[in-house]
Design a protein around this motif. Structure first.
Motif, PDB file in Angstrom:
ATOM      1  N   LEU A   1     -31.943  18.871  41.015  1.00 17.01           N
ATOM      2  CA  LEU A   1     -31.790  19.520  42.321  1.00 17.01           C
ATOM      3  C   LEU A   1     -32.909  19.135  43.276  1.00 17.01           C
ATOM      4  N   LEU A   2     -34.125  19.021  42.762  1.00 13.24           N
ATOM      5  CA  LEU A   2     -35.237  18.576  43.598  1.00 13.24           C
ATOM      6  C   LEU A   2     -35.048  17.136  44.043  1.00 13.24           C
ATOM      7  N   SER A   3     -34.471  16.308  43.188  1.00  9.53           N
ATOM      8  CA  SER A   3     -34.179  14.926  43.573  1.00  9.53           C
ATOM      9  C   SER A   3     -33.133  14.876  44.674  1.00  9.53           C
ATOM     10  N   LEU A   4     -32.131  15.725  44.584  1.00  7.74           N
ATOM     11  CA  LEU A   4     -31.132  15.773  45.651  1.00  7.74           C
ATOM     12  C   LEU A   4     -31.745  16.314  46.943  1.00  7.74           C
ATOM     13  N   ALA A   5     -32.646  17.290  46.820  1.00  7.71           N
ATOM     14  CA  ALA A   5     -33.301  17.832  48.006  1.00  7.71           C
ATOM     15  C   ALA A   5     -34.304  16.855  48.601  1.00  7.71           C
ATOM     16  N   ALA A   6     -34.801  15.908  47.806  1.00  4.23           N
ATOM     17  CA  ALA A   6     -35.776  14.925  48.291  1.00  4.23           C
ATOM     18  C   ALA A   6     -35.136  13.834  49.130  1.00  4.23           C
ATOM     19  N   ILE A   7     -33.816  13.721  49.086  1.00  4.00           N
ATOM     20  CA  ILE A   7     -33.137  12.705  49.887  1.00  4.00           C
ATOM     21  C   ILE A   7     -33.320  13.053  51.360  1.00  4.00           C
ATOM     22  N   GLY A   8     -33.819  12.099  52.115  1.00  3.50           N
ATOM     23  CA  GLY A   8     -34.042  12.312  53.533  1.00  3.50           C
ATOM     24  C   GLY A   8     -35.387  12.935  53.859  1.00  3.50           C
ATOM     25  N   ARG A   9     -36.243  13.105  52.855  1.00  8.10           N
ATOM     26  CA  ARG A   9     -37.578  13.662  53.072  1.00  8.10           C
ATOM     27  C   ARG A   9     -38.592  12.524  53.047  1.00  8.10           C
ATOM     28  N   ASP A  10     -39.745  12.795  53.628  1.00 10.52           N
ATOM     29  CA  ASP A  10     -40.785  11.775  53.640  1.00 10.52           C
ATOM     30  C   ASP A  10     -41.671  11.910  52.401  1.00 10.52           C
TER      31      ASP A  10
ATOM     32  N   ARG B   1     -40.453  11.905  62.551  1.00 10.25           N
ATOM     33  CA  ARG B   1     -39.827  13.118  63.063  1.00 10.25           C
ATOM     34  C   ARG B   1     -40.132  13.345  64.541  1.00 10.25           C
ATOM     35  N   ALA B   2     -41.044  12.557  65.098  1.00  8.98           N
ATOM     36  CA  ALA B   2     -41.413  12.737  66.488  1.00  8.98           C
ATOM     37  C   ALA B   2     -40.381  12.139  67.441  1.00  8.98           C
ATOM     38  N   GLY B   3     -39.339  11.541  66.916  1.00 11.09           N
ATOM     39  CA  GLY B   3     -38.324  10.929  67.761  1.00 11.09           C
ATOM     40  C   GLY B   3     -37.474  11.955  68.480  1.00 11.09           C
ATOM     41  N   ASP B   4     -36.514  11.473  69.202  1.00 14.19           N
ATOM     42  CA  ASP B   4     -35.659  12.379  69.958  1.00 14.19           C
ATOM     43  C   ASP B   4     -34.712  13.139  69.031  1.00 14.19           C
ATOM     44  N   LEU B   5     -34.068  14.120  69.590  1.00 12.72           N
ATOM     45  CA  LEU B   5     -33.197  15.003  68.820  1.00 12.72           C
ATOM     46  C   LEU B   5     -32.021  14.243  68.216  1.00 12.72           C
ATOM     47  N   ARG B   6     -31.508  13.273  68.956  1.00 12.57           N
ATOM     48  CA  ARG B   6     -30.351  12.511  68.472  1.00 12.57           C
ATOM     49  C   ARG B   6     -30.698  11.707  67.208  1.00 12.57           C
ATOM     50  N   SER B   7     -31.868  11.089  67.172  1.00 15.27           N
ATOM     51  CA  SER B   7     -32.250  10.311  65.989  1.00 15.27           C
ATOM     52  C   SER B   7     -32.527  11.225  64.799  1.00 15.27           C
ATOM     53  N   ARG B   8     -33.073  12.416  65.068  1.00 16.90           N
ATOM     54  CA  ARG B   8     -33.288  13.365  63.965  1.00 16.90           C
ATOM     55  C   ARG B   8     -31.965  13.860  63.389  1.00 16.90           C
ATOM     56  N   ARG B   9     -31.005  14.134  64.253  1.00 17.63           N
ATOM     57  CA  ARG B   9     -29.685  14.574  63.765  1.00 17.63           C
ATOM     58  C   ARG B   9     -28.991  13.466  62.987  1.00 17.63           C
ATOM     59  N   GLN B  10     -29.124  12.248  63.467  1.00 15.94           N
ATOM     60  CA  GLN B  10     -28.527  11.124  62.751  1.00 15.94           C
ATOM     61  C   GLN B  10     -29.157  10.980  61.368  1.00 15.94           C
ATOM     62  N   ALA B  11     -30.479  11.136  61.279  1.00 15.74           N
ATOM     63  CA  ALA B  11     -31.152  11.057  59.982  1.00 15.74           C
ATOM     64  C   ALA B  11     -30.695  12.186  59.061  1.00 15.74           C
ATOM     65  N   GLN B  12     -30.491  13.387  59.595  1.00 11.58           N
ATOM     66  CA  GLN B  12     -30.019  14.506  58.788  1.00 11.58           C
ATOM     67  C   GLN B  12     -28.585  14.273  58.304  1.00 11.58           C
ATOM     68  N   GLN B  13     -27.738  13.705  59.159  1.00 13.74           N
ATOM     69  CA  GLN B  13     -26.363  13.412  58.747  1.00 13.74           C
ATOM     70  C   GLN B  13     -26.338  12.334  57.673  1.00 13.74           C
ATOM     71  N   GLU B  14     -27.164  11.304  57.827  1.00 14.33           N
ATOM     72  CA  GLU B  14     -27.238  10.265  56.803  1.00 14.33           C
ATOM     73  C   GLU B  14     -27.716  10.842  55.476  1.00 14.33           C
ATOM     74  N   ALA B  15     -28.702  11.731  55.540  1.00 18.68           N
ATOM     75  CA  ALA B  15     -29.207  12.350  54.319  1.00 18.68           C
ATOM     76  C   ALA B  15     -28.133  13.217  53.664  1.00 18.68           C
ATOM     77  N   GLY B  16     -27.355  13.927  54.451  1.00 14.70           N
ATOM     78  CA  GLY B  16     -26.263  14.731  53.904  1.00 14.70           C
ATOM     79  C   GLY B  16     -25.209  13.873  53.218  1.00 14.70           C
ATOM     80  N   MET B  17     -24.874  12.748  53.839  1.00 21.96           N
ATOM     81  CA  MET B  17     -23.909  11.835  53.206  1.00 21.96           C
ATOM     82  C   MET B  17     -24.491  11.231  51.928  1.00 21.96           C
TER      83      MET B  17
END
Length: 185
Positions: free
Chosen positions: A10-19, A68-84
């Motif tokens: 579960l921690l490995s799955l939660a680590a996806i998309g983290r720095d 993470r200092a990027g714009d909101l759109r790039s952060r949302r895209q990164a979150q969607q990629e991590a979810g996929m």
């Protein structure tokens, strides 16, 4: 034992998309798993290497968490990629469980490796590197469980090499990204 391995998955799955800040937690959880499922000298070596390598990984890569200092759109895209990527990792673990019956501890170790590889499929270089390092944590865990010296030592060498390469390349990749953003805007 299985509960601890399940928590590591579960921690490995939660680590996806983290720095890289997730590496010490990931390494400590994997080390706790090795202490429970591994016996002998390879398990002791993996137990010693996991916290040390992951701590060094966070120290080397912690200055590159500015994505993470990027714009909101790039952060949302990164979150969607991590979810996929999380969904893909879960699907791969389920397919592995259906295709082969290697035993639950080995299946969870394989799941940790697969989760790390799915994390390496993200678009940001720091997230890719963190995913690869998490996958290597899974290989160290598997080597400690299977009493395989070659897997433990080979994975440790790849871990060190990848961290060195990442520490050298991350500033260059960040520079190229800011240069590329400035040209289009």
């Amino acid at each position: 034992m299985i509960v601890l391995l399940g928590l590591a998955l579960l921690l490995s799955l939660a680590a996806i998309g983290r720095d890289a800040r997730v590496l010490p937690f990931h390494g400590t959880c994997a080390a706790a798993c090795v202490s429970g499922i591994g016996h002998g000298a390879p398990a002791l070596m993996a137990l010693a290497l996991l916290p040390v390598l992951n701590g060094a990984g966070m120290i080397v890569l912690r200055r590159h968490v500015a994505w993470r200092a990027g714009d909101l759109r790039s952060r949302r895209q990164a979150q969607q990629e991590a979810g996929m990527a999380v969904c893909a990792a879960i699907a791969l673990v389920l397919l592995t469980a259906l295709a082969a019956a290697p035993g639950l501890p080995v299946l969870i170790c394989i799941g940790i490796v697969l989760a790390g590889l799915c994390g390496a499929a993200l678009s940001l270089p720091l997230l890719q590197l963190t995913g690869l390092l998490c996958a290597l944590n899974g290989l160290l865990l598997l080597g400690g469980h299977e009493h395989n010296w070659f897997l433990v030592l080979g994975t440790a060498l790849v871990w060190i090499g990848l961290l060195s390469l990442g520490g050298w390349l991350m500033p260059r990749l960040a520079w190229l990204r800011t240069e590329g953003d400035g040209d289009h805007g």
